[in-house]
Design a protein around this motif. Sequence first.
Motif, PDB file in Angstrom:
ATOM      1  N   ARG A 210       0.837  -1.195   0.000  1.00 52.90           N
ATOM      2  CA  ARG A 210       0.000   0.000   0.000  1.00 52.90           C
ATOM      3  C   ARG A 210       0.882   1.259   0.000  1.00 52.90           C
ATOM      4  N   ASP A 211       1.957   1.232   0.803  1.00 48.92           N
ATOM      5  CA  ASP A 211       2.885   2.371   0.818  1.00 48.92           C
ATOM      6  C   ASP A 211       3.424   2.616  -0.581  1.00 48.92           C
ATOM      7  N   LYS A 212       3.786   1.505  -1.248  1.00 52.43           N
ATOM      8  CA  LYS A 212       4.394   1.616  -2.565  1.00 52.43           C
ATOM      9  C   LYS A 212       3.391   2.212  -3.562  1.00 52.43           C
ATOM     10  N   MET A 213       2.170   1.660  -3.551  1.00 49.48           N
ATOM     11  CA  MET A 213       1.154   2.162  -4.492  1.00 49.48           C
ATOM     12  C   MET A 213       0.772   3.608  -4.193  1.00 49.48           C
ATOM     13  N   ASP A 214       0.619   3.931  -2.916  1.00 52.45           N
ATOM     14  CA  ASP A 214       0.207   5.294  -2.531  1.00 52.45           C
ATOM     15  C   ASP A 214       1.304   6.311  -2.859  1.00 52.45           C
ATOM     16  N   SER A 215       2.561   5.889  -2.788  1.00 55.56           N
ATOM     17  CA  SER A 215       3.674   6.832  -3.008  1.00 55.56           C
ATOM     18  C   SER A 215       4.032   6.984  -4.477  1.00 55.56           C
ATOM     19  N   THR A 216       3.620   6.006  -5.297  1.00 53.54           N
ATOM     20  CA  THR A 216       4.048   6.061  -6.701  1.00 53.54           C
ATOM     21  C   THR A 216       2.907   6.374  -7.678  1.00 53.54           C
ATOM     22  N   ARG A 217       1.671   6.522  -7.164  1.00 51.35           N
ATOM     23  CA  ARG A 217       0.573   6.807  -8.098  1.00 51.35           C
ATOM     24  C   ARG A 217       0.785   8.200  -8.718  1.00 51.35           C
ATOM     25  N   LYS A 218       0.174   8.385  -9.897  1.00 51.91           N
ATOM     26  CA  LYS A 218       0.373   9.650 -10.643  1.00 51.91           C
ATOM     27  C   LYS A 218      -0.325  10.823  -9.961  1.00 51.91           C
ATOM     28  N   ASP A 219      -1.598  10.591  -9.549  1.00 49.13           N
ATOM     29  CA  ASP A 219      -2.393  11.682  -8.980  1.00 49.13           C
ATOM     30  C   ASP A 219      -2.196  11.762  -7.471  1.00 49.13           C
ATOM     31  N   SER A 220      -1.707  12.880  -6.996  1.00 50.08           N
ATOM     32  CA  SER A 220      -1.563  13.155  -5.560  1.00 50.08           C
ATOM     33  C   SER A 220      -0.847  12.048  -4.781  1.00 50.08           C
ATOM     34  N   PRO A 221       0.365  11.680  -5.194  1.00 51.29           N
ATOM     35  CA  PRO A 221       1.058  10.626  -4.438  1.00 51.29           C
ATOM     36  C   PRO A 221       1.382  11.071  -3.018  1.00 51.29           C
ATOM     37  N   LEU A 222       1.598  10.076  -2.177  1.00 47.65           N
ATOM     38  CA  LEU A 222       1.978  10.373  -0.793  1.00 47.65           C
ATOM     39  C   LEU A 222       3.406  10.903  -0.782  1.00 47.65           C
ATOM     40  N   VAL A 223       3.536  12.191  -0.528  1.00 49.37           N
ATOM     41  CA  VAL A 223       4.872  12.799  -0.357  1.00 49.37           C
ATOM     42  C   VAL A 223       4.776  13.782   0.794  1.00 49.37           C
ATOM     43  N   LYS A 224       5.911  14.026   1.399  1.00 52.23           N
ATOM     44  CA  LYS A 224       5.921  14.984   2.506  1.00 52.23           C
ATOM     45  C   LYS A 224       5.880  16.386   1.911  1.00 52.23           C
ATOM     46  N   ALA A 225       4.963  17.220   2.405  1.00 53.18           N
ATOM     47  CA  ALA A 225       4.935  18.618   1.949  1.00 53.18           C
ATOM     48  C   ALA A 225       6.205  19.299   2.446  1.00 53.18           C
ATOM     49  N   ASN A 226       6.713  20.267   1.682  1.00 53.06           N
ATOM     50  CA  ASN A 226       7.953  20.951   2.077  1.00 53.06           C
ATOM     51  C   ASN A 226       7.874  21.540   3.478  1.00 53.06           C
ATOM     52  N   ASP A 227       6.682  22.041   3.816  1.00 51.66           N
ATOM     53  CA  ASP A 227       6.543  22.698   5.117  1.00 51.66           C
ATOM     54  C   ASP A 227       5.943  21.782   6.190  1.00 51.66           C
ATOM     55  N   ALA A 228       5.975  20.463   5.951  1.00 49.00           N
ATOM     56  CA  ALA A 228       5.447  19.539   6.975  1.00 49.00           C
ATOM     57  C   ALA A 228       6.555  19.148   7.955  1.00 49.00           C
ATOM     58  N   ILE A 229       6.150  18.870   9.177  1.00 53.26           N
ATOM     59  CA  ILE A 229       7.094  18.428  10.205  1.00 53.26           C
ATOM     60  C   ILE A 229       7.031  16.908  10.265  1.00 53.26           C
ATOM     61  N   GLU A 230       8.171  16.272  10.064  1.00 56.28           N
ATOM     62  CA  GLU A 230       8.184  14.802  10.052  1.00 56.28           C
ATOM     63  C   GLU A 230       8.328  14.242  11.470  1.00 56.28           C
ATOM     64  N   ILE A 231       7.486  13.271  11.783  1.00 56.25           N
ATOM     65  CA  ILE A 231       7.543  12.648  13.109  1.00 56.25           C
ATOM     66  C   ILE A 231       7.639  11.135  12.942  1.00 56.25           C
ATOM     67  N   ASP A 232       8.770  10.573  13.353  1.00 60.18           N
ATOM     68  CA  ASP A 232       8.930   9.111  13.341  1.00 60.18           C
ATOM     69  C   ASP A 232       8.557   8.622  14.734  1.00 60.18           C
ATOM     70  N   ASN A 233       7.451   7.889  14.822  1.00 58.92           N
ATOM     71  CA  ASN A 233       6.988   7.499  16.157  1.00 58.92           C
ATOM     72  C   ASN A 233       7.247   6.025  16.475  1.00 58.92           C
ATOM     73  N   SER A 234       8.229   5.424  15.773  1.00 54.78           N
ATOM     74  CA  SER A 234       8.551   4.008  16.050  1.00 54.78           C
ATOM     75  C   SER A 234       8.852   3.800  17.532  1.00 54.78           C
ATOM     76  N   HIS A 235       9.508   4.792  18.137  1.00 51.93           N
ATOM     77  CA  HIS A 235       9.921   4.618  19.533  1.00 51.93           C
ATOM     78  C   HIS A 235       9.325   5.668  20.463  1.00 51.93           C
ATOM     79  N   LEU A 236       8.222   6.263  20.039  1.00 52.69           N
ATOM     80  CA  LEU A 236       7.580   7.287  20.887  1.00 52.69           C
ATOM     81  C   LEU A 236       6.332   6.707  21.528  1.00 52.69           C
TER      82      LEU A 236
END
Length: 228
Positions: free
Chosen positions: A185-211
């Motif tokens: 799903r990550d792969k399909m959502d990130s590689t589709r032509k229309d509105s792929p999942l990408v981080k907006a330039n002004d978004a704050i990234e939060i990795d919560n693997s260990h939070l």
Amino acid sequence: MNKKITIAIDGYSSTGKSTIAKQLAKKLGYIYVDSGAMYRAITLFAMQCDFVSQDHLDTQGLVDNLDMAKLHFKFNKALGYAEIFLNDKNVEKQIRTLEVSNLVSKVAAISEVRKKLVAIQKSIGKNKGVVMDGRDIGTVVFKDAELKLFMTASAETRAQRRFDELIEKGEKVSYEAILTNVVERDKMDSTRKDSPLVKANDAIEIDNSHLTKEAQFEMILELVEDRL
Ligand code: DC
């Protein structure tokens, strides 16, 4: 503190976007919108009409009949958030199955589907005071959101969380099947032509693997308060 802002939460599947979005909406008295539920409900509609299955997708059939899929949200007081209805039927439970998860990325890649849902999302958020989670909220739906978050966590951590959730709901699933779904799903959502999942330039990234959920909430609440 009367100023209302828009909070856009994007990121990979099962990164806890909806948990944090619900917590924030409750704390701030904002509307919470689960945009993924809308794509899932349209997928359920497509399954019911036999426009999509594991081995076929009738894009034209779905697009031609899209007007027959009426979506609305209704606030559930006991749960504290709005549930999604497809043609007046509460479909919250049906849209969370692995079957829907396995088909939703195909349906979400169709531009006409996205156009319909983005229009609804924009109209719900037009007066601000909204927390919306999804994949394209900060990049397409609310490009001018005051706070944009981009959530990540390792695929294994996310698959384990999803597995625990589904098992708790009584679904019979294997961890491996969930991990495969998360990665695909990550792969399909990130590689589709229309509105792929990408981080907006002004978004704050939060990795919560260990939070912990609590630490994450406190951290994000500070970000919100800075913007009010
Ligand atoms: O958030 P979720 O896992 O319930 O979302 C289900 C699917 O819907 C996801 O795999 C991609 C799609 N989606 C999307 O394309 N755009 C959004 N704003 C939200 C979800």
